[in-house]
Design an enzyme around this catalytic site. Structure first.
Site, PDB file in Angstrom:
ATOM      1  N   GLN A   1       0.850  -1.191   0.000  1.00 46.89           N
ATOM      2  CA  GLN A   1       0.000   0.000   0.000  1.00 46.89           C
ATOM      3  C   GLN A   1       0.885   1.240   0.000  1.00 46.89           C
ATOM      4  O   GLN A   1       1.672   1.443   0.916  1.00 46.89           O
ATOM      5  CB  GLN A   1      -0.890  -0.015   1.235  1.00 46.89           C
ATOM      6  CG  GLN A   1      -1.532   1.312   1.599  1.00 46.89           C
ATOM      7  CD  GLN A   1      -2.481   1.835   0.548  1.00 46.89           C
ATOM      8  OE1 GLN A   1      -2.135   2.757  -0.189  1.00 46.89           O
ATOM      9  NE2 GLN A   1      -3.652   1.238   0.451  1.00 46.89           N
TER      10      GLN A   1
ATOM     11  N   SER B   1     -21.084   7.846   5.704  1.00 49.33           N
ATOM     12  CA  SER B   1     -21.771   7.512   4.455  1.00 49.33           C
ATOM     13  C   SER B   1     -22.067   6.020   4.373  1.00 49.33           C
ATOM     14  O   SER B   1     -23.162   5.607   3.977  1.00 49.33           O
ATOM     15  CB  SER B   1     -20.892   7.949   3.266  1.00 49.33           C
ATOM     16  OG  SER B   1     -21.475   7.532   2.053  1.00 49.33           O
TER      17      SER B   1
ATOM     18  N   GLY C   1     -24.521   2.156   3.107  1.00 50.86           N
ATOM     19  CA  GLY C   1     -23.838   0.905   2.816  1.00 50.86           C
ATOM     20  C   GLY C   1     -22.643   1.127   1.909  1.00 50.86           C
ATOM     21  O   GLY C   1     -22.339   2.261   1.521  1.00 50.86           O
TER      22      GLY C   1
ATOM     23  N   GLN D   1     -19.192   0.503  -3.571  1.00 52.91           N
ATOM     24  CA  GLN D   1     -18.169  -0.177  -4.370  1.00 52.91           C
ATOM     25  C   GLN D   1     -17.392  -1.146  -3.492  1.00 52.91           C
ATOM     26  O   GLN D   1     -16.763  -0.740  -2.514  1.00 52.91           O
ATOM     27  CB  GLN D   1     -17.199   0.831  -4.989  1.00 52.91           C
ATOM     28  CG  GLN D   1     -16.131   0.166  -5.870  1.00 52.91           C
ATOM     29  CD  GLN D   1     -15.162   1.191  -6.440  1.00 52.91           C
ATOM     30  OE1 GLN D   1     -15.304   2.375  -6.225  1.00 52.91           O
ATOM     31  NE2 GLN D   1     -14.179   0.707  -7.173  1.00 52.91           N
TER      32      GLN D   1
ATOM     33  N   GLY E   1      -8.814  -0.425  -1.724  1.00 53.78           N
ATOM     34  CA  GLY E   1      -9.988  -0.102  -0.916  1.00 53.78           C
ATOM     35  C   GLY E   1      -9.696   0.028   0.563  1.00 53.78           C
ATOM     36  O   GLY E   1     -10.571  -0.214   1.400  1.00 53.78           O
ATOM     37  N   GLU E   2      -8.465   0.454   0.917  1.00 55.73           N
ATOM     38  CA  GLU E   2      -8.113   0.517   2.341  1.00 55.73           C
ATOM     39  C   GLU E   2      -8.938   1.555   3.093  1.00 55.73           C
ATOM     40  O   GLU E   2      -9.293   1.357   4.250  1.00 55.73           O
ATOM     41  CB  GLU E   2      -6.623   0.798   2.522  1.00 55.73           C
ATOM     42  CG  GLU E   2      -6.211   0.790   3.981  1.00 55.73           C
ATOM     43  CD  GLU E   2      -4.744   0.483   4.201  1.00 55.73           C
ATOM     44  OE1 GLU E   2      -4.282   0.683   5.339  1.00 55.73           O
ATOM     45  OE2 GLU E   2      -4.074   0.040   3.257  1.00 55.73           O
TER      46      GLU E   2
ATOM     47  N   ARG F   1     -12.069   2.345   2.524  1.00 59.32           N
ATOM     48  CA  ARG F   1     -13.369   1.719   2.789  1.00 59.32           C
ATOM     49  C   ARG F   1     -13.265   0.694   3.918  1.00 59.32           C
ATOM     50  O   ARG F   1     -14.162   0.587   4.766  1.00 59.32           O
ATOM     51  CB  ARG F   1     -13.886   1.041   1.515  1.00 59.32           C
ATOM     52  CG  ARG F   1     -14.598   1.972   0.549  1.00 59.32           C
ATOM     53  CD  ARG F   1     -14.715   1.380  -0.835  1.00 59.32           C
ATOM     54  NE  ARG F   1     -13.484   1.560  -1.587  1.00 59.32           N
ATOM     55  CZ  ARG F   1     -13.140   0.825  -2.646  1.00 59.32           C
ATOM     56  NH1 ARG F   1     -13.921  -0.160  -3.044  1.00 59.32           N
ATOM     57  NH2 ARG F   1     -12.034   1.064  -3.287  1.00 59.32           N
TER      58      ARG F   1
ATOM     59  N   GLU G   1      -1.930   0.592  -9.770  1.00 56.60           N
ATOM     60  CA  GLU G   1      -3.288   1.140  -9.740  1.00 56.60           C
ATOM     61  C   GLU G   1      -3.422   2.192  -8.646  1.00 56.60           C
ATOM     62  O   GLU G   1      -4.002   3.262  -8.851  1.00 56.60           O
ATOM     63  CB  GLU G   1      -4.297   0.014  -9.508  1.00 56.60           C
ATOM     64  CG  GLU G   1      -5.747   0.470  -9.589  1.00 56.60           C
ATOM     65  CD  GLU G   1      -6.730  -0.676  -9.543  1.00 56.60           C
ATOM     66  OE1 GLU G   1      -7.915  -0.432  -9.808  1.00 56.60           O
ATOM     67  OE2 GLU G   1      -6.309  -1.819  -9.240  1.00 56.60           O
TER      68      GLU G   1
ATOM     69  N   ARG H   1      -4.577   6.097  -8.979  1.00 61.84           N
ATOM     70  CA  ARG H   1      -5.926   6.427  -8.545  1.00 61.84           C
ATOM     71  C   ARG H   1      -5.972   7.231  -7.252  1.00 61.84           C
ATOM     72  O   ARG H   1      -6.921   7.945  -7.005  1.00 61.84           O
ATOM     73  CB  ARG H   1      -6.746   5.141  -8.355  1.00 61.84           C
ATOM     74  CG  ARG H   1      -7.056   4.440  -9.672  1.00 61.84           C
ATOM     75  CD  ARG H   1      -7.869   3.189  -9.420  1.00 61.84           C
ATOM     76  NE  ARG H   1      -8.164   2.504 -10.665  1.00 61.84           N
ATOM     77  CZ  ARG H   1      -9.234   2.750 -11.417  1.00 61.84           C
ATOM     78  NH1 ARG H   1     -10.098   3.652 -11.046  1.00 61.84           N
ATOM     79  NH2 ARG H   1      -9.429   2.087 -12.538  1.00 61.84           N
TER      80      ARG H   1
END
Length: 292
Positions: free
Chosen positions: A48, A64, A69, A72, A89-90, A92, A123, A127
């Site tokens: 990461q 949120s 819920g 993604q 997605g860390e 999240r 990625e 991103r």
């Protein structure tokens, strides 16, 4: 192309979507299967690139998720003993943990470890809104841990090789200055100018002046040129070296260990006291106390 659009491009586009070999490789690597996984079974990705997470943003995301819920799913790969390793997605995942969720929706991808780590890192570089030092460390990981060359990284992230080099060179700066870049006290442009100074003490001096006087990159470059062109008198340099040598001998005699002293032409410097164990350090401290 706007920055927003550049950061939002798909992974396939970033890694050369016209390359048929890559498309075949991607189709083999990514088997998309959505499942609801226990959060306790998901391990962090050692590759990461982000190390600083904005707590306020995490809390906003948590609110949120609590209300709507997870829209993604995160992305993971299966590893040993029923565990999974996070690919992306860390934020999240952290937000979900903070509100006590036990499970989280996830894409499960099957692939070789090398390919997974490489693609996850590339990625994330594209991103995420990473600071320059995080980007530099990510490039360094791709080189040191995955064996990629700067040219290969250039192809994968769609940036010039010289850009990759400029980021990696930031890691040669003193850690105080690296932190200043991460915390946005100075810009990457300031950092690139400071790299040209070999003396770490002088680096810090100029860094402090940049921050206190709010110098622009151009003003910083001019200041560095003046500093480098300013030649100290031989008598002053010799006097400083003699003074440092005398102090070094005195300290080694008192502390009974090796001492290194670095001093610049302005009389500023550092003292490095060497020890081989905690026991040695305690003995040095005792000698200092006795000398008082």
């Amino acid at each position: 192309m706007s920055k927003k659009r550049a950061l939002g491009r798909g992974l396939s586009e970033l890694l050369n979507e016209n390359d048929r070999n890559y498309e075949e490789k991607k189709n083999k690597v990514f088997l998309k299967k959505i499942d609801s996984l226990e959060i306790d079974l998901i391990k962090n990705n050692p590759f990461q690139p982000r190390s600083n997470f904005n707590i306020e943003k995490i809390n906003e995301l948590a609110s949120s998720i609590d209300k709507y819920g997870i829209i993604q799913p995160i992305t993971v790969r299966k590893i040993k003993n029923g565990f999974y390793e996070l690919i992306s997605g860390e934020r999240r995942l952290r937000a979900s943990k903070s509100i006590g969720l036990k499970k989280i929706p996830a894409y499960i991808r099957t692939n070789k470890k090398q390919e997974s780590l490489e693609m996850a890192l590339v990625e994330n570089i594209q991103r995420e809104d990473l600071d320059p030092i995080e980007v530099a460390k990510s490039y360094e990981k791709l080189i040191n841990d995955l064996g990629l060359t700067q040219s290969e990284i250039s192809e994968r992230v769609g940036k010039k090789r010289s850009t990759i080099t400029n980021y990696i060179r930031l890691l040669k700066l003193d850690t105080i200055i690296q932190t200043g870049i991460r915390d946005k006290f100075i810009s990457m442009g300031h950092g690139r100018a400071l790299i040209n100074i070999d003396d770490f003490n002088l680096q810090i001096d100029i860094y402090e002046k940049i921050v206190s006087d709010k110098l622009s990159v151009r003003e910083t470059e001019d200041l560095i040129r003046k500093k480098k062109n300013k030649k100290p008198t031989k008598s002053k340099s010799k006097k400083l070296l003699n003074y440092a040598s005398i102090i070094k001998d005195k300290l080694e005699k008192i502390l009974k260990t090796s001492v290194k002293i670095k001093v610049n032409n302005d009389g500023k410097g550092s003292v490095n006291i060497l020890f081989n164990s905690q026991k040695d350090l305690n003995e040095i401290i005792d000698r200092i106390d006795e000398y008082k």
